[in-house]
Each structure stands twice: as C-alpha cells, then as structure tokens.
Design a protein around this motif. Structure first.
Motif, PDB file in Angstrom:
ATOM      1  N   PHE A   1      17.612  39.990  -2.090  1.00  0.00           N
ATOM      2  CA  PHE A   1      17.565  38.441  -2.199  1.00  0.00           C
ATOM      3  C   PHE A   1      18.839  37.976  -2.096  1.00  0.00           C
ATOM      4  N   ASP A   2      18.590  36.444  -1.831  1.00  0.00           N
ATOM      5  CA  ASP A   2      19.771  35.513  -1.757  1.00  0.00           C
ATOM      6  C   ASP A   2      19.334  34.732  -2.379  1.00  0.00           C
ATOM      7  N   VAL A   3      18.510  34.354  -2.156  1.00  0.00           N
ATOM      8  CA  VAL A   3      17.940  32.930  -3.172  1.00  0.00           C
ATOM      9  C   VAL A   3      16.261  33.043  -3.456  1.00  0.00           C
ATOM     10  N   GLN A   4      16.529  31.807  -4.610  1.00  0.00           N
ATOM     11  CA  GLN A   4      14.624  31.743  -5.183  1.00  0.00           C
ATOM     12  C   GLN A   4      14.111  30.922  -5.442  1.00  0.00           C
ATOM     13  N   ALA A   5      12.896  30.467  -5.306  1.00  0.00           N
ATOM     14  CA  ALA A   5      11.598  29.862  -5.938  1.00  0.00           C
ATOM     15  C   ALA A   5      10.698  29.844  -6.559  1.00  0.00           C
ATOM     16  N   PRO A   6      10.111  29.244  -7.092  1.00  0.00           N
ATOM     17  CA  PRO A   6       9.093  29.664  -7.642  1.00  0.00           C
ATOM     18  C   PRO A   6       7.612  29.262  -6.741  1.00  0.00           C
ATOM     19  N   LEU A   7       7.125  29.444  -6.623  1.00  0.00           N
ATOM     20  CA  LEU A   7       5.644  28.541  -5.335  1.00  0.00           C
ATOM     21  C   LEU A   7       5.706  26.771  -6.024  1.00  0.00           C
ATOM     22  N   LEU A   8       5.394  26.581  -7.441  1.00  0.00           N
ATOM     23  CA  LEU A   8       4.709  25.277  -7.702  1.00  0.00           C
ATOM     24  C   LEU A   8       7.001  24.416  -7.612  1.00  0.00           C
ATOM     25  N   SER A   9       7.490  25.272  -7.213  1.00  0.00           N
ATOM     26  CA  SER A   9       7.874  23.973  -7.472  1.00  0.00           C
ATOM     27  C   SER A   9       8.220  23.787  -5.841  1.00  0.00           C
ATOM     28  N   LEU A  10       7.867  24.144  -4.636  1.00  0.00           N
ATOM     29  CA  LEU A  10       8.330  23.959  -3.095  1.00  0.00           C
ATOM     30  C   LEU A  10       7.869  22.880  -2.917  1.00  0.00           C
ATOM     31  N   PRO A  11       6.482  21.992  -3.220  1.00  0.00           N
ATOM     32  CA  PRO A  11       7.023  21.013  -2.879  1.00  0.00           C
ATOM     33  C   PRO A  11       7.800  19.593  -3.102  1.00  0.00           C
ATOM     34  N   LEU A  12       7.779  20.155  -4.146  1.00  0.00           N
ATOM     35  CA  LEU A  12       9.414  19.171  -4.809  1.00  0.00           C
ATOM     36  C   LEU A  12      11.043  19.320  -3.980  1.00  0.00           C
ATOM     37  N   ILE A  13      11.110  20.554  -3.441  1.00  0.00           N
ATOM     38  CA  ILE A  13      12.175  20.880  -2.904  1.00  0.00           C
ATOM     39  C   ILE A  13      11.815  20.654  -1.442  1.00  0.00           C
ATOM     40  N   PHE A  14      10.947  20.726  -0.683  1.00  0.00           N
ATOM     41  CA  PHE A  14      10.193  20.191   0.253  1.00  0.00           C
ATOM     42  C   PHE A  14      10.688  17.963   0.415  1.00  0.00           C
ATOM     43  N   LYS A  15       9.984  18.139  -0.571  1.00  0.00           N
ATOM     44  CA  LYS A  15      10.240  16.427  -0.386  1.00  0.00           C
ATOM     45  C   LYS A  15       9.237  16.389  -0.195  1.00  0.00           C
ATOM     46  N   HIS A  16       7.718  16.642  -0.052  1.00  0.00           N
ATOM     47  CA  HIS A  16       6.952  16.526   0.682  1.00  0.00           C
ATOM     48  C   HIS A  16       6.195  15.295   0.189  1.00  0.00           C
ATOM     49  N   GLU A  17       6.039  14.550   0.833  1.00  0.00           N
ATOM     50  CA  GLU A  17       4.395  13.434   0.140  1.00  0.00           C
ATOM     51  C   GLU A  17       3.485  13.697   0.195  1.00  0.00           C
ATOM     52  N   ILE A  18       1.915  12.882  -0.304  1.00  0.00           N
ATOM     53  CA  ILE A  18       0.774  13.556  -0.085  1.00  0.00           C
ATOM     54  C   ILE A  18       0.164  12.905   1.431  1.00  0.00           C
TER      55      ILE A  18
END
Length: 469
Positions: A273-290
């Motif tokens: 694989f080329d890059v990685q991310a833990p599942l629970l960091s994805l809301p931060l990476i996407f900059k999602h609000e409620i």
C-alpha cells in the motif's frame, strides 16, 4: 475509552518524620509496601502496609496509600473508608481529599466527589491534579462547558499533558464540536490501551489519492470498527484503492463494503500500500463537522449465505432482539451493562417476542433467570458478526445497551433503542434522543446515575405505542 482520574500516593514518604519514629520493623514494612505498590504487586504491598499499620494504626499516610491500592484493585468501598479515616486524622491533606473524590466518582457519588476535589484545591490552590479530577466529575455530570474551562486552566500549567488534552477532547466531542474534538482525539495514542503502529508509508493527509492504495486499520473494539468503517466509501470517492484491516470476527461481514478493494484479518500479512490511516482519525482527516459526517444507512449489508431463519412462534407480531451486557473488561462496563431481568418488562406486551443476541459469559443469565420461555436464544447460533447481522435483519427492533450490537443495528439501518448510562460515551453526546451517526437509532438516557428503572420504563412506553400502531 473512558477517562482516568489521577490518584495521589505517597511514594516518597520514606523521608517523613513520622516514619523515622517507627520501630525498624514498621519502617521496613512501609518501605517494602511502597516498593511492591510501585511495581504493581498489590497483594504483597497490602500485606506490608498492614504490618506497617499495626505499628501506627492512625497514620494517615499509610491509610491513604492503602486507599490508593484498594481503588486499583476495584475495592472501592474499602478504599473510601481508608481515605475517610485518614482525613479524620489529617483533614488538611489535599492529596487525600482528591483521592477520596476519585473513589466517590467511581461509586457514582458525583456531588460528594465535587466537594472533595474543591476541598483539595482550597487547601492547595496550585494543586493542578485536583482541578483536573474535578473537571472529570463535572464532565460525568454533563457540565461540559464548565469542565472544558477547567481543562483549559489545567493546560496553562501543563500544556502538553496527554491526559488533560485527551479528556478535553472527549468533552468537546460530547458537545458536538467534532472539528476540535477530533484534533484532541489524537492524544489517544498516548494512552496505555492503544498500541501505536509504525509504518514506512506516510499517514494520509486527505489529498486526492489518484489510484494509490491506502490501508485503513481498526485500532480499538468491534463497535469502533463498525462505527467508522462507513469511511471506506468516502476514501474510495477521493480515488483510493482501499484496503481494510479489521478484526477476524468482522471480515465476513465487512468484505462487501462499498468502495472496498481488499480486506485483511488483523495479524495477517498486509498487501502493498502507498499511504495509511487509522479508522478513528478519518473524521479529522476529512475535517468533518457534525453536519457533514457520513450518515447514510445502511452502509453494511450481511452476505447472503450468513445467518439462519429466525423461528417466529404463532401469535408473534413484534420481534425484538436484546443485549444486556458488554465485555466485563471495558472500563465503563460497571455503568453501561445491566441484567437480563431489566428486559423482562417488554415481555408483558402481547405479541412481543424477545430474542437474545447476547454473547459471552453474561449470556448465562438467560438460563439462570429461568426465562427461556420469555427470551428465545439466537446468539448461540451466530458464529460471527455476519451471522448476527443476518439474524438481526429479520427482527423488528433491537434494544441494547451501549455495545457493538448498537453500532451494528445502526449500520444496518434497523430500528434500535440504546439504553445509555448517566455519563455515556462521547459519540452519543448529551441530552438528544437521536444520533447524528445512525438515523434509525433512539437514545434513552439515565436522568440519575445508576437509575435504570426510569430508562426501561421509558423504553416500555415507546415500545407499547409502536406495537399498537
């Protein structure tokens, strides 16, 4: 993951005057107790503390240290009494006051805990740990604005403290401030419960993937994976070839996720694989609000060959699956789990049939309560989450405590009632009866710590109306 209070023990007390006045055997016993206590050898430490106490039965330092030890062993009432005796002798000990507050918090005596922590920093205005412990209690009480202010005050003195930053993040998430909350949630990697993964591939920063492969991996419990695997399709939309590593028990269920290229069981060899991310960091990476979190459900669909047909007795008009307990090792299990007997109130409704989805040791409660005729067993026929999901799809409603089945029901789009403790997990937020994560979910909350009767009576009223529709 729940917050940890900060206990204050007296490991450096070997220089105190009271100790030098003890007979040699008493002094050596205390010193040996402190060494064993620091090493986590609690039973040995307790024996040595008891020997030291026999030489000085009213020494508050020994009593306070025993209180710390007993709390670590889960013997909360005995711990409380040790602190109270120590404070009766030395009422000006800020460490003992905040320790008493910590154990009272664990016993659900939140107002008394607040008093103790305030007493501690009234004695010592620079006692940051007492302020921190107070903020945790206020957080439990739902006074989030006040707790965040105190966390900020503590961070002025200890700006990089992982505990304080972590607990502030939980308070922010509970308020619905997902942008700042998920920023602080990254402090979870400083906690003992998690193992930091080290990869040569970089952490994904959210930029377009343009066909690159990305590893998403689970990091906590089943519920966390079921909750955040919704992001697989979001990552695929930005051009990624998504590889998901998850718990073995979830592989057969999640292999059909939209946008998933490959799935790997935790512990198996990973593909390139080329890059990685833990599942629970994805809301931060996407900059999602409620308002922007992905909430379309269902996003999980069980495979066609999973599960088995649910037997429906004649006269049944409403099929309800129930779960009454989570893993006993969960830090908040003493607050979230109940007894199967709490669910008996639903069996009084004509036409309602209860089905147990309970797994693990607590499932024996069904037989011990002699309620096999009230609650039919489905869980024993389910070998993994795919089987459970397929069975649940045949039910009209699931009623559960805060456990992985709540997330599974929500992800499947099944109507689900969730019984929540007074101080719930951050993702259920506060006061609201709905969930921004799961449109089919209804939340029922304790109004007072430990009062489950109110919660189950409220669920019974709502279920009664549903059945009569």
């Amino acid at each position: 993951m729940k917050s940890n209070t900060q206990d204050i023990s007296n490991g450096d007390s070997t220089k105190s005057d009271w100790l030098t006045n003890l007979p040699d055997n008493g002094r050596r016993s205390f010193e040996e107790a402190v060494r064993n206590h620091s090493a986590g050898k609690y039973d040995e430490a307790l024996n040595f503390y008891a020997m030291a106490l026999s030489y000085a039965p009213d020494e508050p330092v020994i009593l306070s240290n025993i209180g710390v030890l007993l709390r670590s062993q889960g013997k909360f009432k005995a711990s409380e009494e040790c602190y109270r005796r120590a404070l009766a002798i030395d009422p000006e000990s800020p460490g003992c006051w905040t320790n008493l507050g910590n154990v009272l918090r664990r016993l659900g005596k939140l107002k008394e805990a607040v008093y103790c922590h305030r007493k501690a920093f009234k004695i010592d205005k620079g006692f940051i740990d007492a302020y921190y412990n107070l903020a945790l209690v206020l957080q439990d009480m739902g006074k989030l604005d006040e707790s965040i202010k105190i966390f900020d005050f503590c961070l002025k003195a200890k700006p990089g403290d992982p505990r304080i930053n972590w607990d502030k993040a939980l308070a922010l998430l509970s308020q619905g401030d997902f942008v700042h909350g998920f920023e602080g949630y990254e402090y979870r990697w400083h906690r003992d419960e998690l193992r930091v993964r080290h990869f040569k591939q970089p952490l994904w920063d959210g930029s377009p993937l343009n066909g690159e492969s990305i590893l998403l991996y689970s990091e906590q419990g089943f519920g966390d994976t079921l909750h955040l695997c919704r992001y697989v399709s979001e990552v695929a939309k930005v051009g990624g070839k998504v590889i998901l590593e998850c718990q073995t028990e979830l592989v057969s269920l999640l292999k059909g996720l939209d946008g998933l290229d490959k799935i790997v069981s935790a512990g198996d060899k990973l593909p390139e694989f080329d890059v990685q991310a833990p599942l629970l960091s994805l809301p931060l990476i996407f900059k999602h609000e409620i308002s922007s979190i992905p909430s379309d459900c269902p996003y999980i669909n069980p495979p066609a060959d999973a599960g088995f047909p649910v037997h429906v007795p004649p006269g049944t008009t409403y099929k309800v699956g129930i779960v009454w307990a989570g893993k006993p090792t969960h830090k908040n299990d003493h607050n979230r789990s109940v007894s199967v007997e709490n669910f008996f109130v639903f069996s009084r409704l004509p036409g309602v049939m209860l089905y147990s989805l309970q797994k693990g040791a607590p499932s024996i409660q069904r037989d011990e309560s002699a309620c096999g005729f009230l609650v039919r067993d489905l869980a024993s026929g389910c070998n993994d989450f795919a089987d459970t999901a397929k069975v649940m799809k045949q039910l009209d409603l699931v009623i559960t405590i805060d456990t992985s089945v709540a997330h599974l029901a929500g992800a499947l789009g099944i109507p689900v009632f969730v019984a929540l403790p007074y101080n719930p997990d951050w993702r259920w937020m506060r006061e609201r009866s709905d969930s921004p994560w799961y449109p089919s979910m209804t939340l029922f909350r304790q109004q007072d710590p430990g009062d489950w009767d109110q919660v189950f009576n409220e669920m019974l009223s709502v279920l009664t109306m549903k059945v009569s529709e």
